[in-house]
Design a protein around this motif. Structure first.
Motif, short mmCIF file in Angstrom:
data_model
loop_
_atom_site.label_atom_id
_atom_site.label_comp_id
_atom_site.label_asym_id
_atom_site.label_seq_id
_atom_site.Cartn_x
_atom_site.Cartn_y
_atom_site.Cartn_z
N MET A 181 0.85 -1.19 0.00
CA MET A 181 0.00 0.00 0.00
C MET A 181 0.88 1.24 0.00
N PHE A 182 0.57 2.17 -0.89
CA PHE A 182 1.36 3.39 -1.05
C PHE A 182 0.54 4.59 -0.59
N LYS A 196 4.02 8.08 -8.16
CA LYS A 196 2.98 7.10 -8.54
C LYS A 196 3.42 6.33 -9.78
N GLU A 197 3.98 7.05 -10.76
CA GLU A 197 4.46 6.39 -11.97
C GLU A 197 5.57 5.39 -11.66
N GLY A 198 6.48 5.75 -10.75
CA GLY A 198 7.56 4.85 -10.37
C GLY A 198 7.04 3.61 -9.68
N PHE A 199 6.06 3.79 -8.80
CA PHE A 199 5.46 2.66 -8.08
C PHE A 199 4.80 1.69 -9.06
N ILE A 200 4.00 2.23 -9.97
CA ILE A 200 3.29 1.39 -10.94
C ILE A 200 4.27 0.67 -11.85
N LYS A 201 5.32 1.36 -12.27
CA LYS A 201 6.30 0.74 -13.17
C LYS A 201 7.02 -0.42 -12.48
N GLU A 212 -6.78 -1.23 -6.76
CA GLU A 212 -7.31 0.06 -6.33
C GLU A 212 -6.90 0.41 -4.90
N HIS A 213 -6.85 -0.58 -4.02
CA HIS A 213 -6.56 -0.31 -2.61
C HIS A 213 -5.09 0.02 -2.36
N MET A 214 -4.25 -0.13 -3.36
CA MET A 214 -2.81 0.02 -3.15
C MET A 214 -2.34 1.47 -3.12
N ILE A 215 -2.99 2.36 -3.85
CA ILE A 215 -2.50 3.74 -3.96
C ILE A 215 -3.51 4.72 -3.36
N HIS A 216 -3.04 5.53 -2.41
CA HIS A 216 -3.85 6.57 -1.78
C HIS A 216 -3.12 7.91 -1.93
N HIS A 217 -3.85 8.99 -1.79
CA HIS A 217 -3.24 10.32 -1.89
C HIS A 217 -3.60 11.18 -0.68
N LYS A 218 -2.63 11.92 -0.24
CA LYS A 218 -2.83 12.82 0.90
C LYS A 218 -3.91 13.84 0.55
N PRO A 219 -4.83 14.14 1.47
CA PRO A 219 -5.88 15.12 1.19
C PRO A 219 -5.31 16.53 1.05
N ASP A 220 -6.14 17.43 0.60
CA ASP A 220 -5.75 18.82 0.43
C ASP A 220 -5.26 19.40 1.76
N LEU A 221 -4.33 20.35 1.68
CA LEU A 221 -3.78 20.97 2.88
C LEU A 221 -4.83 21.59 3.78
N SER A 222 -5.94 22.04 3.20
CA SER A 222 -6.98 22.69 3.99
C SER A 222 -7.93 21.69 4.64
N SER A 223 -7.79 20.41 4.30
CA SER A 223 -8.68 19.39 4.84
C SER A 223 -8.47 19.20 6.33
N ASN A 224 -9.56 18.96 7.06
CA ASN A 224 -9.45 18.77 8.51
C ASN A 224 -8.90 17.39 8.86
N THR A 246 0.92 -6.39 3.17
CA THR A 246 2.06 -6.79 4.00
C THR A 246 3.11 -5.69 4.14
N ALA A 247 3.00 -4.61 3.35
CA ALA A 247 3.97 -3.52 3.44
C ALA A 247 3.30 -2.20 3.10
N ILE A 248 3.70 -1.15 3.81
CA ILE A 248 3.16 0.19 3.58
C ILE A 248 4.31 1.15 3.30
#
Length: 346
Positions: A181-182, A196-201, A212-224, A246-248
């Motif tokens: 999971m990234f 993301k491109e490096g991970f996928i490659k 789908e569950h492997m890649i997540h993105h940090k929310p916007d800076l203004s997000s609570n 098994t790895a993050i």
């Protein structure tokens, strides 16, 4: 405190030559310029900024612009800023740190700044700050790749972020991990796109499917939920969905510690059940964590120093060798947070 006379004596030049090196009023040979700058740094000589500004019509200040939704500085930011300030002082420049409120990034702030140039952190796709600086002819260097279609031949300093994530992913794959999971940076940031491109490659090169569950993105800076990024993603993916990760890979130390809290709440252990790798972490925090966290050394201080050097080239303080894009090397620092599931894969 050292005076101009001290610098001139040790450099074996006149006071006028020392003054010319800093004011750039008259041309000076590269050999003399380097010698004067080196001795000035050695003696901690600080020129009179006000006097120089009156002579050169320059502010003798550069801007460091960082957008924010809160005032949290990671260890990476702190080390980077230190690198910028120390290198700028070497050339007699001050640094104006500008924490740009996220909602005001698109205002024409830079045109009214008392600066000669700027270093821009966290560039995003079609970054309005970069567009404004280009249109106002303000010299700038980005820390990260520029993705503005109308801005060509810009100066940038960066890690090879695609290679960074590729090597991390490959490192974990060779330890037997297949379900990784990234927890990536915000999806609009150019660094996030490259990683993301490096991970996928890396996954594809090892014939592994990216789910789908492997890649997540940090929310916007203004997000609570920005400050807690990593916790809910880990709880949901490993707990509710039971995806068998098994790895993050965590974007930074704060994200990693959020993931660690989730792993603990799921009654799992690191690295026995889940391995954790931090891309951008504070060395002291990585070592003091239990277990010490494996991380990538991105050399943030060197990134800061190099960004200033490139800006100095644009300002005529240093010779411009036309190298517009500098890549700072990175390396994996192994500790105890990544386990081997099977024998290494060749």
């Amino acid at each position: 405190m050292a005076k101009i006379d001290d610098v001139a004596k040790l450099a074996k030049v006149s006071k006028g030559t020392v003054s010319n090196v800093f004011s750039q009023k008259r041309p000076t040979s590269n050999e003399v310029k380097e010698r004067v700058l080196r001795i000035s740094k050695q003696l901690n000589y600080v020129p009179n900024h006000i006097a120089r500004s009156l002579v050169t019509k320059k502010t003798m200040a550069i801007g460091l612009t960082i957008p924010h939704g809160n005032f949290f500085f990671s260890a990476f930011h702190t080390q980077f800023i230190n690198g910028v300030i120390l290198e700028a002082s070497y050339y007699g420049y001050r640094v104006l740190l500008d924490m740009i409120p996220l909602q005001k990034v698109q205002t024409p702030f830079l045109s009214s700044y008392p600066i000669d140039g700027a270093v821009v952190m966290r560039p995003t796709t079609n970054d309005e700050r970069i567009h404004l600086m280009a249109s106002e002819n303000i010299p700038f260097v980005t820390v990260g790749r520029v993705m503005n279609s109308t801005v060509l031949n810009s100066y940038s300093v960066d890690n090879d972020n695609q290679a960074v994530s590729y090597h991390i992913c490959e490192y974990l794959i060779k330890k037997g991990h297949r379900n990784i999971m990234f927890l990536n940076a915000n999806e609009l940031m150019t660094v996030s796109i490259d990683r993301k491109e490096g991970f996928i490659k890396a996954m594809e090169d090892h014939h592994l499917q990216v789910e789908e569950h492997m890649i997540h993105h940090k929310p916007d800076l203004s997000s609570n939920v920005y400050m807690d990024y990593g916790y809910e993603e880990t709880m949901t993916t490993l707990g509710e969905l039971r995806k068998g990760v098994t790895a993050i890979i965590a974007d930074d130390d704060r994200t990693a510690f959020s993931a660690l809290n989730a792993i603990k709440d799921l009654n799992l252990k690191v690295p026995e059940d889940v391995s954790v790798f931090v891309i951008c972490g504070d060395l002291s925090m990585m070592v003091q964590s239990n277990p010490p966290l494996t991380s990538m050394d991105l050399q943030p201080s060197e990134l800061g120093a190099q960004s200033v050097r490139m800006l100095m080239k644009q300002l005529g303080v240093l010779p411009n060798d036309f190298q517009r894009n500098v890549i700072i090397q990175s390396k994996i620092v192994e500790r105890n947070s990544c386990s081997t599931l099977v024998k290494s894969v060749k």
